[in-house]
Design a protein around this motif. Sequence first.
Motif, PDB file in Angstrom:
ATOM      1  N   LYS A   1     -17.015 -10.187  16.882  1.00  0.00           N
ATOM      2  CA  LYS A   1     -16.127 -10.899  15.955  1.00  0.00           C
ATOM      3  C   LYS A   1     -16.790 -11.180  14.616  1.00  0.00           C
ATOM      4  CE  LYS A   1     -13.399 -12.829  19.577  1.00  0.00           C
ATOM      5  NZ  LYS A   1     -13.510 -13.401  20.799  1.00  0.00           N
ATOM      6  N   GLU A   2     -18.109 -11.094  14.581  1.00  0.00           N
ATOM      7  CA  GLU A   2     -18.889 -11.365  13.370  1.00  0.00           C
ATOM      8  C   GLU A   2     -19.946 -10.276  13.212  1.00  0.00           C
ATOM      9  OE1 GLU A   2     -18.323 -14.035  11.420  1.00  0.00           O
ATOM     10  OE2 GLU A   2     -16.853 -14.961  12.746  1.00  0.00           O
ATOM     11  N   PHE A   3     -20.443 -10.115  12.003  1.00  0.00           N
ATOM     12  CA  PHE A   3     -21.599  -9.253  11.816  1.00  0.00           C
ATOM     13  C   PHE A   3     -22.813  -9.963  12.389  1.00  0.00           C
ATOM     14  CE2 PHE A   3     -18.894  -7.671   8.310  1.00  0.00           C
ATOM     15  CZ  PHE A   3     -18.864  -6.335   8.674  1.00  0.00           C
ATOM     16  N   ILE A   4     -23.702  -9.186  13.017  1.00  0.00           N
ATOM     17  CA  ILE A   4     -24.908  -9.790  13.578  1.00  0.00           C
ATOM     18  C   ILE A   4     -26.138  -9.238  12.866  1.00  0.00           C
ATOM     19  CG2 ILE A   4     -23.939 -10.317  15.841  1.00  0.00           C
ATOM     20  CD1 ILE A   4     -25.216  -7.779  16.912  1.00  0.00           C
ATOM     21  N   LEU A   5     -27.183 -10.039  12.880  1.00  0.00           N
ATOM     22  CA  LEU A   5     -28.445  -9.653  12.261  1.00  0.00           C
ATOM     23  C   LEU A   5     -29.453  -9.281  13.349  1.00  0.00           C
ATOM     24  CD1 LEU A   5     -28.758 -12.455   9.548  1.00  0.00           C
ATOM     25  CD2 LEU A   5     -27.797 -10.157   9.317  1.00  0.00           C
ATOM     26  N   PRO A   6     -30.450  -8.480  13.011  1.00  0.00           N
ATOM     27  CA  PRO A   6     -31.461  -8.100  13.994  1.00  0.00           C
ATOM     28  C   PRO A   6     -32.443  -9.238  14.239  1.00  0.00           C
ATOM     29  CG  PRO A   6     -31.647  -6.751  11.993  1.00  0.00           C
ATOM     30  CD  PRO A   6     -30.578  -7.751  11.763  1.00  0.00           C
ATOM     31  N   GLY A   7     -32.173 -10.041  15.227  1.00  0.00           N
ATOM     32  CA  GLY A   7     -33.057 -11.153  15.550  1.00  0.00           C
ATOM     33  C   GLY A   7     -32.573 -11.887  16.781  1.00  0.00           C
ATOM     34  N   GLY A   8     -33.188 -13.000  17.064  1.00  0.00           N
ATOM     35  CA  GLY A   8     -32.865 -13.785  18.236  1.00  0.00           C
ATOM     36  C   GLY A   8     -33.998 -13.724  19.234  1.00  0.00           C
ATOM     37  N   SER A   9     -34.559 -12.527  19.415  1.00  0.00           N
ATOM     38  CA  SER A   9     -35.761 -12.323  20.224  1.00  0.00           C
ATOM     39  C   SER A   9     -36.423 -11.042  19.735  1.00  0.00           C
ATOM     40  CB  SER A   9     -35.428 -12.212  21.719  1.00  0.00           C
ATOM     41  OG  SER A   9     -34.914 -10.930  22.043  1.00  0.00           O
ATOM     42  N   ARG A  10     -37.672 -10.888  20.123  1.00  0.00           N
ATOM     43  CA  ARG A  10     -38.395  -9.674  19.735  1.00  0.00           C
ATOM     44  C   ARG A  10     -37.692  -8.428  20.281  1.00  0.00           C
ATOM     45  NH1 ARG A  10     -43.246  -7.701  18.017  1.00  0.00           N
ATOM     46  NH2 ARG A  10     -43.914  -5.774  19.014  1.00  0.00           N
ATOM     47  N   LEU A  11     -37.213  -8.504  21.521  1.00  0.00           N
ATOM     48  CA  LEU A  11     -36.540  -7.353  22.123  1.00  0.00           C
ATOM     49  C   LEU A  11     -35.284  -6.968  21.351  1.00  0.00           C
ATOM     50  CD1 LEU A  11     -36.793  -8.116  25.951  1.00  0.00           C
ATOM     51  CD2 LEU A  11     -37.924  -6.268  24.702  1.00  0.00           C
ATOM     52  N   ILE A  12     -34.506  -7.959  20.986  1.00  0.00           N
ATOM     53  CA  ILE A  12     -33.274  -7.689  20.230  1.00  0.00           C
ATOM     54  C   ILE A  12     -33.618  -7.050  18.889  1.00  0.00           C
ATOM     55  CG2 ILE A  12     -31.259  -8.739  19.125  1.00  0.00           C
ATOM     56  CD1 ILE A  12     -31.563 -11.020  21.293  1.00  0.00           C
TER      57      ILE A  12
ATOM     58  N   VAL B   1     -29.803 -15.242  24.956  1.00  0.00           N
ATOM     59  CA  VAL B   1     -30.190 -15.581  23.587  1.00  0.00           C
ATOM     60  C   VAL B   1     -28.963 -15.381  22.707  1.00  0.00           C
ATOM     61  CG1 VAL B   1     -31.632 -14.910  21.623  1.00  0.00           C
ATOM     62  CG2 VAL B   1     -32.586 -14.888  23.934  1.00  0.00           C
ATOM     63  N   ALA B   2     -28.659 -16.389  21.908  1.00  0.00           N
ATOM     64  CA  ALA B   2     -27.510 -16.264  21.004  1.00  0.00           C
ATOM     65  C   ALA B   2     -27.793 -15.200  19.948  1.00  0.00           C
ATOM     66  CB  ALA B   2     -27.227 -17.600  20.338  1.00  0.00           C
ATOM     67  N   GLU B   3     -26.789 -14.367  19.689  1.00  0.00           N
ATOM     68  CA  GLU B   3     -26.933 -13.388  18.618  1.00  0.00           C
ATOM     69  C   GLU B   3     -26.976 -14.127  17.283  1.00  0.00           C
ATOM     70  OE1 GLU B   3     -24.840  -9.361  20.027  1.00  0.00           O
ATOM     71  OE2 GLU B   3     -23.442 -11.047  19.904  1.00  0.00           O
ATOM     72  N   VAL B   4     -27.751 -13.601  16.359  1.00  0.00           N
ATOM     73  CA  VAL B   4     -27.865 -14.211  15.035  1.00  0.00           C
ATOM     74  C   VAL B   4     -26.704 -13.700  14.199  1.00  0.00           C
ATOM     75  CG1 VAL B   4     -29.300 -14.486  12.982  1.00  0.00           C
ATOM     76  CG2 VAL B   4     -30.379 -14.305  15.257  1.00  0.00           C
TER      77      VAL B   4
ATOM     78  N   ARG C   1     -27.204  -5.935  21.874  1.00  0.00           N
ATOM     79  CA  ARG C   1     -26.251  -6.974  22.281  1.00  0.00           C
ATOM     80  C   ARG C   1     -26.376  -7.291  23.777  1.00  0.00           C
ATOM     81  NH1 ARG C   1     -20.559  -6.926  20.949  1.00  0.00           N
ATOM     82  NH2 ARG C   1     -20.968  -9.150  20.876  1.00  0.00           N
ATOM     83  N   VAL C   2     -26.584  -6.265  24.590  1.00  0.00           N
ATOM     84  CA  VAL C   2     -26.752  -6.480  26.031  1.00  0.00           C
ATOM     85  C   VAL C   2     -28.046  -7.244  26.303  1.00  0.00           C
ATOM     86  CG1 VAL C   2     -27.312  -5.233  28.181  1.00  0.00           C
ATOM     87  CG2 VAL C   2     -25.303  -4.608  26.868  1.00  0.00           C
ATOM     88  N   ILE C   3     -29.097  -6.897  25.580  1.00  0.00           N
ATOM     89  CA  ILE C   3     -30.363  -7.619  25.742  1.00  0.00           C
ATOM     90  C   ILE C   3     -30.157  -9.092  25.423  1.00  0.00           C
ATOM     91  CG2 ILE C   3     -32.688  -7.895  24.788  1.00  0.00           C
ATOM     92  CD1 ILE C   3     -32.680  -4.768  24.443  1.00  0.00           C
ATOM     93  N   ALA C   4     -29.463  -9.387  24.339  1.00  0.00           N
ATOM     94  CA  ALA C   4     -29.201 -10.785  23.974  1.00  0.00           C
ATOM     95  C   ALA C   4     -28.451 -11.495  25.100  1.00  0.00           C
ATOM     96  CB  ALA C   4     -28.407 -10.853  22.668  1.00  0.00           C
ATOM     97  N   LEU C   5     -27.421 -10.851  25.611  1.00  0.00           N
ATOM     98  CA  LEU C   5     -26.626 -11.461  26.682  1.00  0.00           C
ATOM     99  C   LEU C   5     -27.469 -11.700  27.920  1.00  0.00           C
ATOM    100  CD1 LEU C   5     -23.697 -12.274  27.585  1.00  0.00           C
ATOM    101  CD2 LEU C   5     -23.529  -9.953  28.520  1.00  0.00           C
ATOM    102  N   ARG C   6     -28.238 -10.705  28.310  1.00  0.00           N
ATOM    103  CA  ARG C   6     -29.022 -10.817  29.545  1.00  0.00           C
ATOM    104  C   ARG C   6     -30.236 -11.725  29.393  1.00  0.00           C
ATOM    105  NH1 ARG C   6     -28.380  -4.653  31.978  1.00  0.00           N
ATOM    106  NH2 ARG C   6     -26.095  -4.698  31.968  1.00  0.00           N
ATOM    107  N   GLN C   7     -30.730 -11.881  28.166  1.00  0.00           N
ATOM    108  CA  GLN C   7     -31.808 -12.844  27.911  1.00  0.00           C
ATOM    109  C   GLN C   7     -31.248 -14.246  27.686  1.00  0.00           C
ATOM    110  OE1 GLN C   7     -34.080 -11.129  24.517  1.00  0.00           O
ATOM    111  NE2 GLN C   7     -35.840 -11.408  25.859  1.00  0.00           N
TER     112      GLN C   7
END
Length: 192
Positions: A115-126, A180-183, A172-178
Amino acid sequence: MGYRLSKIYTRTGDSGETGLADGRRVGKDHPRVEAMGEVDTLNCQLGLLLADLAKQQARWPGLAEVSDVLLPCQHRLFDLGGELAMPEYQAVDEREIARLEDVIDRWNDEVGPLKEFILPGGSRLIAQAHLCRSVARTAERRCQHLNASETLRPVLLAYLNRMSDLLFVAARVIALRQQVAEVLWKAAAKPE
């Protein structure tokens, strides 16, 4: 399998040229060499992502599937680089593109619509997954540039395009499974 590199340095590239598998000598800035180099860079970045995923799987077991999906991609990228070096060598095929598309669809269903643009961050993996996505786009551009002068098989270009899509959804899957909120991107305030 026998040794393929008996000597690491040859000194034949010191003048700014390199040899292709078909015997041609071209500049190290030739579009084919640029494409091969960018595919190699993508493979290296993907290796870092896989190493980081392996370290985190005990904590987040859902990341093992991400590794299982991405590991074959390293091998196919090496095949793709081989095909760039030796056009008669053809290893990447439509089945691999179909595999990526199946995973993209499944993971996209899991994460839900964006629904929004996301930035590359939130965790190192993301962030690393997004870096891989960005490098995949650069590799695709380099291959498209080469394709303008020396026709490549369309499956190679499609594979790189799907790789960047896969890596976006993987982030996005990494964020969900970790968990971690997407930035989310926050646009700059409009000037007064």
